[in-house]
Design a protein around this motif. Structure first.
Motif, PDB file in Angstrom:
ATOM      1  N   THR A 145       1.368  -1.241  -0.331  1.00  0.00           N
ATOM      2  CA  THR A 145      -0.422  -0.151   0.612  1.00  0.00           C
ATOM      3  C   THR A 145       1.106   1.198  -0.130  1.00  0.00           C
ATOM      4  N   GLY A 146       0.541   2.595  -0.455  1.00  0.00           N
ATOM      5  CA  GLY A 146       1.255   3.256  -0.752  1.00  0.00           C
ATOM      6  C   GLY A 146       2.677   3.127  -1.457  1.00  0.00           C
ATOM      7  N   ASP A 191      -2.445   2.295  -4.706  1.00  0.00           N
ATOM      8  CA  ASP A 191      -2.395   3.891  -3.870  1.00  0.00           C
ATOM      9  C   ASP A 191      -3.049   4.295  -4.117  1.00  0.00           C
ATOM     10  N   GLY A 214       1.308  11.118  -4.291  1.00  0.00           N
ATOM     11  CA  GLY A 214       1.765  10.241  -5.003  1.00  0.00           C
ATOM     12  C   GLY A 214       1.630   9.593  -5.915  1.00  0.00           C
ATOM     13  N   ALA A 260       1.351   3.403   2.745  1.00  0.00           N
ATOM     14  CA  ALA A 260       0.416   4.342   3.475  1.00  0.00           C
ATOM     15  C   ALA A 260       0.481   5.309   3.780  1.00  0.00           C
TER      16      ALA A 260
END
Length: 358
Positions: A6-7, A32, A38, A81
């Motif tokens: 994630t992220g 993301d 991002g 994230a």
């Protein structure tokens, strides 16, 4: 064998994904939300790579995350994230509460449901790795020893408070539900693809544009600086060999005051891209009013990860900062797109035929 990140279009996450796929054939599912920080241009070199599956979405979207877990069946989830800019958290803390606390909670719940239903062998091998920050520990006096993993949490900004809360949730999900978690708390990262609101890229970009180089207060705030690719190698090592439920502090053994960082950036630019008039970029340094609650010093004691897992940083600050300045000088288009906001158009352009999932 697959991992879910994630992220993975942010600064640290994208560096991790790039390094992972440079060293492994194991696919990455990259989730993301593509907020302002991002940037899919960070991952341009992976366009068409079948081992990189990008999905645009929120880590707190239970339906989406549940579907990704069921479809791709990852052996590990790595949570990069986060809303991470202290100044932004002071001016607008709600986004930090939503992403860093509620988002982490919802991700943990999705992962817990997925992990609980895995066959015994897969369940035993599964890992959830949570990437956090040294700012959860608060601030240090000049004579204090560096932060160790058993330091008390004393966050001082909305950002660090929200990250502290997410760390506590991860710990609780391990102790209450048995979820196999690992947590890393890192010091200040720097390197390629760093969004230019943070100190080092901001100084590089402003210097080249002939703008002031704003330094908070007296510039004597001390940070431990960690080259981002060293951080990525540490995360890979913790994922591979870390003890379940443990926290590992990741630092660069590079404590330096902010003003020294700015002066070093100026000196490198003087060498690598000298000004036409022969003056130093250091003449652009300007001291500005300090921000509220500005922590005076952070420092990481990274002995545990070296002792248990054999990891230590490969870069010194001198080698890392030179690579960083050289990267920004070699990538003016990336910088221009970030500054103008046009990097957002990259999604529509590059994914016209394979639009990211909503």
């Amino acid at each position: 064998m697959t991992i879910l990140v994630t992220g993975g279009a942010g600064f640290i996450g994208s560096n991790f994904v790039l390094d992972w796929l440079a060293q492994s054939n194991e696919p990455v599912i990259n989730l993301d939300k593509l907020t302002y920080a991002g940037n899919l241009e960070n991952l341009a070199s992976l366009q068409g790579n079948p081992n990189h599956v990008f999905v645009q979405g929120d880590l707190g979207d239970r339906e989406l995350v549940d579907r990704l877990l069921a479809e791709h069946r990852p052996r590990a989830v790595l949570n990069f994230a986060a809303e991470s800019h202290v100044d932004r958290s002071i001016h607008g803390p709600e986004d930090f509460i939503q992403t860093n606390i509620l988002g982490t909670f919802r991700l943990l719940e999705s992962v817990r449901a997925y992990w609980s239903a895995l066959p015994a062998d897969d369940k035993a091998a599964f890992r959830f790795l949570h990437v956090s920050t040294d700012e959860v520990y608060g601030t240090l006096a000049k004579e204090d020893p560096p932060f160790a993993e058993d330091n008390r949490y004393e966050p001082n900004s909305p950002y660090s408070a929200s990250k502290a809360a997410s760390d506590h949730l991860v710990r609780a999900w391990h102790h209450t539900y048995g979820l196999p978690v690992l947590t890393t708390n890192c010091s200040n990262n720097y390197g390629p693809y760093h969004f230019p609101e943070k100190l080092i890229p901001l100084m590089i970009v402003n210097a080249l544009a002939g703008k002031h180089l704003p330094v908070y207060g007296d510039g004597q705030q001390i940070r431990d600086w960690l080259y981002v690719k060293d951080h990525c190698s540490a995360i890979r090592r913790v994922l591979e060999g870390g003890r379940l439920g443990e926290t590992y502090n990741v630092g660069g053994w590079n404590e330096k005051p902010n003003i020294e960082i700015v002066q070093r950036v100026c000196a490198l630019l003087d060498e690598l891209r000298p000004k036409a008039d022969g003056t130093s970029y250091a003449t652009q340094i300007t001291y500005v009013t300090d921000r509220p609650g500005h922590d005076r010093r952070y420092a990481i004691d990274a002995r545990k990860i070296e002792r248990e897992l054999g990891w230590k940083p490969a870069e010194t600050f001198e080698t890392g900062i030179r690579k960083t300045v050289e990267w920004y000088l070699a990538n003016p288009d990336w910088v221009a797109h970030v500054q103008s906001g046009s990097y957002r158009d990259w999604v529509a352009k590059q994914y016209a035929s394979e639009a990211p999932s909503a």
